[in-house]
Design a protein around this motif. Structure first.
Motif, PDB file in Angstrom:
ATOM      1  N   UNK A   9       7.753  -3.381  -7.482  1.00 34.73           N
ATOM      2  CA  UNK A   9       8.256  -2.302  -8.325  1.00 34.73           C
ATOM      3  C   UNK A   9       7.628  -0.973  -7.903  1.00 34.73           C
ATOM      4  N   UNK A  10       6.303  -0.979  -7.709  1.00 33.85           N
ATOM      5  CA  UNK A  10       5.597   0.246  -7.309  1.00 33.85           C
ATOM      6  C   UNK A  10       6.010   0.690  -5.900  1.00 33.85           C
ATOM      7  N   UNK A  11       6.259  -0.276  -5.015  1.00 35.47           N
ATOM      8  CA  UNK A  11       6.707   0.047  -3.658  1.00 35.47           C
ATOM      9  C   UNK A  11       8.051   0.770  -3.698  1.00 35.47           C
ATOM     10  N   UNK A  12       8.908   0.346  -4.618  1.00 36.30           N
ATOM     11  CA  UNK A  12      10.204   1.021  -4.791  1.00 36.30           C
ATOM     12  C   UNK A  12       9.984   2.515  -5.013  1.00 36.30           C
ATOM     13  N   UNK A  13       9.039   2.861  -5.887  1.00 38.00           N
ATOM     14  CA  UNK A  13       8.791   4.270  -6.200  1.00 38.00           C
ATOM     15  C   UNK A  13       8.048   4.974  -5.067  1.00 38.00           C
ATOM     16  N   UNK A  14       7.245   4.224  -4.342  1.00 39.70           N
ATOM     17  CA  UNK A  14       6.573   4.804  -3.179  1.00 39.70           C
ATOM     18  C   UNK A  14       7.605   5.170  -2.112  1.00 39.70           C
ATOM     19  N   UNK A  15       8.550   4.282  -1.891  1.00 44.69           N
ATOM     20  CA  UNK A  15       9.602   4.533  -0.899  1.00 44.69           C
ATOM     21  C   UNK A  15      10.557   5.644  -1.340  1.00 44.69           C
ATOM     22  N   UNK A  16      10.664   5.839  -2.659  1.00 47.24           N
ATOM     23  CA  UNK A  16      11.496   6.931  -3.187  1.00 47.24           C
ATOM     24  C   UNK A  16      10.784   8.277  -3.072  1.00 47.24           C
ATOM     25  N   UNK A  17       9.491   8.230  -2.680  1.00 49.09           N
ATOM     26  CA  UNK A  17       8.712   9.462  -2.557  1.00 49.09           C
ATOM     27  C   UNK A  17       8.139   9.944  -3.872  1.00 49.09           C
ATOM     28  N   UNK A  18       8.142   9.062  -4.895  1.00 43.85           N
ATOM     29  CA  UNK A  18       7.611   9.440  -6.214  1.00 43.85           C
ATOM     30  C   UNK A  18       6.108   9.209  -6.278  1.00 43.85           C
ATOM     31  N   UNK A  19       5.646   8.111  -5.678  1.00 41.32           N
ATOM     32  CA  UNK A  19       4.221   7.788  -5.676  1.00 41.32           C
ATOM     33  C   UNK A  19       3.607   8.125  -4.320  1.00 41.32           C
ATOM     34  N   UNK A  20       2.336   8.476  -4.353  1.00 38.36           N
ATOM     35  CA  UNK A  20       1.623   8.837  -3.125  1.00 38.36           C
ATOM     36  C   UNK A  20       1.551   7.646  -2.169  1.00 38.36           C
ATOM     37  N   UNK A  21       1.657   7.915  -0.864  1.00 37.97           N
ATOM     38  CA  UNK A  21       1.598   6.859   0.154  1.00 37.97           C
ATOM     39  C   UNK A  21       0.222   6.204   0.218  1.00 37.97           C
ATOM     40  N   UNK A  22      -0.804   6.938  -0.200  1.00 41.25           N
ATOM     41  CA  UNK A  22      -2.179   6.437  -0.100  1.00 41.25           C
ATOM     42  C   UNK A  22      -2.544   5.444  -1.200  1.00 41.25           C
ATOM     43  N   UNK A  23      -1.648   5.239  -2.168  1.00 40.53           N
ATOM     44  CA  UNK A  23      -1.945   4.326  -3.280  1.00 40.53           C
ATOM     45  C   UNK A  23      -2.114   2.905  -2.765  1.00 40.53           C
ATOM     46  N   UNK A  24      -3.167   2.234  -3.218  1.00 40.07           N
ATOM     47  CA  UNK A  24      -3.360   0.811  -2.924  1.00 40.07           C
ATOM     48  C   UNK A  24      -2.547   0.030  -3.956  1.00 40.07           C
ATOM     49  N   UNK A  25      -1.378  -0.416  -3.552  1.00 34.36           N
ATOM     50  CA  UNK A  25      -0.466  -1.083  -4.496  1.00 34.36           C
ATOM     51  C   UNK A  25      -1.055  -2.367  -5.052  1.00 34.36           C
ATOM     52  N   UNK A  26      -1.846  -3.078  -4.248  1.00 30.64           N
ATOM     53  CA  UNK A  26      -2.482  -4.323  -4.709  1.00 30.64           C
ATOM     54  C   UNK A  26      -3.411  -4.041  -5.882  1.00 30.64           C
ATOM     55  N   UNK A  27      -4.220  -3.004  -5.749  1.00 30.45           N
ATOM     56  CA  UNK A  27      -5.153  -2.639  -6.821  1.00 30.45           C
ATOM     57  C   UNK A  27      -4.386  -2.196  -8.061  1.00 30.45           C
ATOM     58  N   UNK A  28      -3.405  -1.323  -7.870  1.00 29.61           N
ATOM     59  CA  UNK A  28      -2.629  -0.815  -9.009  1.00 29.61           C
ATOM     60  C   UNK A  28      -1.916  -1.946  -9.747  1.00 29.61           C
ATOM     61  N   UNK A  29      -1.309  -2.862  -9.005  1.00 33.51           N
ATOM     62  CA  UNK A  29      -0.587  -3.982  -9.626  1.00 33.51           C
ATOM     63  C   UNK A  29      -1.537  -4.935 -10.332  1.00 33.51           C
ATOM     64  N   UNK A  30      -2.717  -5.133  -9.758  1.00 30.47           N
ATOM     65  CA  UNK A  30      -3.714  -6.015 -10.385  1.00 30.47           C
ATOM     66  C   UNK A  30      -4.227  -5.413 -11.682  1.00 30.47           C
ATOM     67  N   UNK A  31      -4.486  -4.110 -11.676  1.00 38.26           N
ATOM     68  CA  UNK A  31      -4.929  -3.422 -12.902  1.00 38.26           C
ATOM     69  C   UNK A  31      -3.860  -3.549 -13.983  1.00 38.26           C
ATOM     70  N   UNK A  32      -2.604  -3.322 -13.597  1.00 37.18           N
ATOM     71  CA  UNK A  32      -1.493  -3.463 -14.553  1.00 37.18           C
ATOM     72  C   UNK A  32      -1.481  -4.859 -15.159  1.00 37.18           C
ATOM     73  N   UNK A  33      -1.540  -5.885 -14.320  1.00 37.37           N
ATOM     74  CA  UNK A  33      -1.459  -7.265 -14.796  1.00 37.37           C
ATOM     75  C   UNK A  33      -2.628  -7.612 -15.708  1.00 37.37           C
TER      76      UNK A  33
END
Length: 201
Positions: free
Chosen positions: A138-162
């Motif tokens: 889900x977060x990658x979708x927004x990263x590819x849309x240019x909404x989220x910064x490319x430097x975001x660690x998606x693994x960390x963000x998704x783990x925090x969410x969960x």
């Protein structure tokens, strides 16, 4: 013939899961035995073991289905006009709705102490990883849309969410009268704060 056999296996698996849930609701998870589940389902105890392995695996199957449904729905609603906060809130909200329907508060209260540590936590670990992977997508979708910064660690963000969503859900599910509106407001504020740090400037 193979298709028929698979359907029959699926029906028997569902029969066992439904019998287990009925007993978990009536007697609690700990007090329910494999033999009771087998009797309730009209099968032998070895058949239950053959299909699931044990009580914990049955519980995992019962909890996976609502989350899978929630993830399918959240994914189907995602498009180029979606907002990351709205999308995360929708995913969390759907999972919360379906899990509250799946099991009563009494059962959640019994399970709560075991969901984050110990053997039950280990059983659930692969499923937590599945939720993390879905959130990453889900977060990658927004990263590819240019909404989220490319430097975001998606693994960390998704783990925090969960992890946060799990803790917040247990707090809600074990309340005497779950306040869904207060929970939704709280989660939106937390997820807004989380997304704020990921948005492109």
């Amino acid at each position: 013939m193979t298709g028929l056999r698979e359907r029959q296996k699926g029906q028997r698996r569902q029969l066992i899961a439904d019998a287990a849930l009925e007993l978990f609701k009536a007697h609690g998870f700990v007090a329910t035995t494999l033999e009771q589940i087998a009797n309730q389902a009209g099968v032998s105890a070895p058949t239950v073991v053959n299909y699931f392995g044990g009580k914990q695996e049955i519980l995992l199957a019962l909890l996976k289905e609502p989350d899978e449904q929630a993830m399918r729905e959240a994914r189907s609603r995602l498009d180029e006009n979606s907002d990351p906060v709205d999308a995360l809130c929708e995913l969390e909200g759907l999972m919360t709705t379906y899990q509250l329907r799946a099991m009563p508060a009494s059962l959640w209260r019994e399970l709560a102490p075991f969901l984050f540590t110990g053997e039950l936590s280990e059983t659930f670990h692969p499923w937590n990883l599945a939720v993390v992977e879905e959130t990453k997508a889900l977060l990658l979708h927004f990263q590819e849309q240019g909404v989220l910064r490319e430097s975001i660690d998606l693994e960390v963000a998704a783990t925090v969410f969960n992890q946060y969503a799990n803790m917040a859900f247990i707090r809600l599910a074990t309340e005497a009268t779950p306040d869904r509106e207060a929970h939704a407001r709280h989660m939106r504020s937390v997820l807004s704060l989380m997304c704020h740090g990921m948005l492109k400037g």
